[in-house]
Design a protein around this motif. Structure first.
Motif, PDB file in Angstrom:
ATOM      1  N   HIS A  58      85.225  98.227 102.172  1.00  0.00           N
ATOM      2  CA  HIS A  58      85.302  97.172 102.951  1.00  0.00           C
ATOM      3  C   HIS A  58      84.142  96.662 103.666  1.00  0.00           C
ATOM      4  N   ALA A  59      83.338  98.160 104.075  1.00  0.00           N
ATOM      5  CA  ALA A  59      81.825  97.546 104.759  1.00  0.00           C
ATOM      6  C   ALA A  59      81.047  96.929 103.805  1.00  0.00           C
ATOM      7  N   VAL A  60      81.203  97.508 102.620  1.00  0.00           N
ATOM      8  CA  VAL A  60      80.114  97.000 101.616  1.00  0.00           C
ATOM      9  C   VAL A  60      80.664  95.304 101.453  1.00  0.00           C
ATOM     10  N   ALA A  61      81.846  95.176 100.919  1.00  0.00           N
ATOM     11  CA  ALA A  61      82.283  93.766 100.677  1.00  0.00           C
ATOM     12  C   ALA A  61      82.261  92.940 101.669  1.00  0.00           C
ATOM     13  N   ILE A  78      89.974  85.316  98.812  1.00  0.00           N
ATOM     14  CA  ILE A  78      89.798  86.482  99.721  1.00  0.00           C
ATOM     15  C   ILE A  78      90.991  86.339 100.723  1.00  0.00           C
ATOM     16  N   THR A  79      91.278  85.233 101.359  1.00  0.00           N
ATOM     17  CA  THR A  79      92.382  84.716 102.255  1.00  0.00           C
ATOM     18  C   THR A  79      93.858  84.903 101.662  1.00  0.00           C
ATOM     19  N   MET A  80      94.212  84.774 100.496  1.00  0.00           N
ATOM     20  CA  MET A  80      95.311  84.962  99.781  1.00  0.00           C
ATOM     21  C   MET A  80      96.338  85.992 100.345  1.00  0.00           C
ATOM     22  N   PRO A  81      95.748  87.392 100.554  1.00  0.00           N
ATOM     23  CA  PRO A  81      96.729  88.402 100.994  1.00  0.00           C
ATOM     24  C   PRO A  81      97.271  88.057 102.327  1.00  0.00           C
ATOM     25  N   LEU A  82      96.457  87.158 103.026  1.00  0.00           N
ATOM     26  CA  LEU A  82      97.226  86.778 104.427  1.00  0.00           C
ATOM     27  C   LEU A  82      98.265  85.760 104.516  1.00  0.00           C
ATOM     28  N   VAL A  83      98.528  84.978 103.322  1.00  0.00           N
ATOM     29  CA  VAL A  83      99.405  84.033 103.241  1.00  0.00           C
ATOM     30  C   VAL A  83     100.527  84.028 102.232  1.00  0.00           C
ATOM     31  N   PHE A  84     100.182  84.959 101.326  1.00  0.00           N
ATOM     32  CA  PHE A  84     100.839  85.160 100.140  1.00  0.00           C
ATOM     33  C   PHE A  84     101.794  86.302 100.421  1.00  0.00           C
ATOM     34  N   PRO A  85     103.011  86.575 100.009  1.00  0.00           N
ATOM     35  CA  PRO A  85     104.028  87.699 100.219  1.00  0.00           C
ATOM     36  C   PRO A  85     103.268  88.988  99.600  1.00  0.00           C
ATOM     37  N   PRO A  86     103.050  90.230 100.034  1.00  0.00           N
ATOM     38  CA  PRO A  86     102.549  91.154  99.427  1.00  0.00           C
ATOM     39  C   PRO A  86     103.152  91.563  98.032  1.00  0.00           C
ATOM     40  N   VAL A 127      92.511  95.114  98.727  1.00  0.00           N
ATOM     41  CA  VAL A 127      92.983  93.942  98.687  1.00  0.00           C
ATOM     42  C   VAL A 127      93.565  93.308  99.904  1.00  0.00           C
ATOM     43  N   ALA A 128      94.611  94.140 100.295  1.00  0.00           N
ATOM     44  CA  ALA A 128      95.505  93.966 101.649  1.00  0.00           C
ATOM     45  C   ALA A 128      94.420  93.462 102.694  1.00  0.00           C
ATOM     46  N   GLY A 129      93.487  94.579 102.810  1.00  0.00           N
ATOM     47  CA  GLY A 129      92.777  94.565 104.233  1.00  0.00           C
ATOM     48  C   GLY A 129      91.593  93.681 104.160  1.00  0.00           C
ATOM     49  N   LEU A 130      91.348  93.291 103.028  1.00  0.00           N
ATOM     50  CA  LEU A 130      89.729  92.551 102.765  1.00  0.00           C
ATOM     51  C   LEU A 130      89.561  91.363 103.589  1.00  0.00           C
ATOM     52  N   GLY A 172      91.114  96.439 109.215  1.00  0.00           N
ATOM     53  CA  GLY A 172      91.388  96.910 107.644  1.00  0.00           C
ATOM     54  C   GLY A 172      91.847  98.269 107.429  1.00  0.00           C
ATOM     55  N   PHE A 173      91.456  99.119 108.330  1.00  0.00           N
ATOM     56  CA  PHE A 173      91.749 100.492 108.301  1.00  0.00           C
ATOM     57  C   PHE A 173      93.347 100.673 108.648  1.00  0.00           C
ATOM     58  N   GLY A 174      93.629  99.668 109.596  1.00  0.00           N
ATOM     59  CA  GLY A 174      95.125 100.017 109.990  1.00  0.00           C
ATOM     60  C   GLY A 174      95.989  99.292 109.056  1.00  0.00           C
TER      61      GLY A 174
END
Length: 231
Positions: free
Chosen positions: A35-38, A61-69, A111-114, A166-168
């Motif tokens: 995550h630090a690099v990306a 990149i935003t997809m994990p926030l709005v799309f069901p996991p 992907v989830a925390g990106l 992202g860690f959480g």
């Protein structure tokens, strides 16, 4: 009291739980590094306006926030499976399979925390680029010098905030991990998946203990954020 202590000790000494704790910690630490690099690279890319493909990258990149996991995990399973478009190519060229492996669990957490990492960095860089970036350009600094010596040093706070979030998120990821990792005991089962397994099997006492562990980890993350002045 003695019964609760017995359940606690039984849960914490169970080999599958110990493996899940180790795997969760390993995945979380690897994800922080990725995550630090990306976060820096993608945050900068999205802070640059009007270039071909920017909107598509932003949406991905935003997809994990709005799309069901669970649905996103299924899409990734189709793409990264052995017969998938990307999965077949990775297997042929790199002998790498992300499905039902620890690499898949790491990728799921990544992907989830990106978006939680990229978005704060993007916002910070957009603000800085409008002010400090323009000043640096008038002084004759080249673009890569502006990025390395002006923008990145001044987005450390935003990056740190994103990395903590992202860690959480990576510790609590279930849906995408369930699809890509497969929930294989002793191989791809994280603490979150162990809670899922415990509830599914009716072992609620075990689930409570594991939930409490994740709760304590979440409180530690919140405490760190408060101490660092991030919230």
């Amino acid at each position: 009291m003695s019964g609760s202590l017995t359940i606690l000790l039984q849960t914490l000494t169970d080999t599958s739980v110990l493996y899940a704790l180790w795997l969760t910690a390993k995945v979380a630490l690897l994800t922080v590094a990725l995550h630090a690099v990306a976060g820096l690279l993608l945050g900068y890319a999205l802070s640059v306006p009007r270039w071909p493909g920017r909107a598509l990258l932003d949406a991905a990149i935003t997809m994990p926030l709005v799309f069901p996991p669970i649905a996103l995990g299924f899409v990734l399973l189709l793409l990264l499976g052995r017969e998938g478009l990307l999965g077949g190519w990775l297997l042929a060229c790199c002998d790498l399979s992300l499905v039902f492996s620890v690499s898949g669990v790491v990728f799921a957490a990544f992907v989830a925390g990106l978006p939680l990492v990229v978005k704060p960095v993007q916002t910070a860089m957009e603000t800085l680029s409008a002010r400090l970036g323009e000043v640096a350009r008038t002084l004759g600094k080249r673009e890569w010098e502006i990025v390395l010596f002006v923008l990145i040093p001044n987005v450390k706070r935003a990056l740190a905030t994103g990395l903590v979030l992202g860690f959480g998120r990576s510790m609590g990821e279930v849906g995408i991990t369930l699809m890509l990792g497969g929930n294989i005991a002793g191989r791809t089962n994280t603490v979150s998946l162990e809670i899922y397994n415990a509830v599914f099997a009716g072992e609620y006492s075990r689930g409570i203990v594991l939930t409490a562990l994740l709760g304590l980890a979440s409180l530690a993350v919140f405490w760190f954020m408060r101490r660092a002045g991030m919230s």
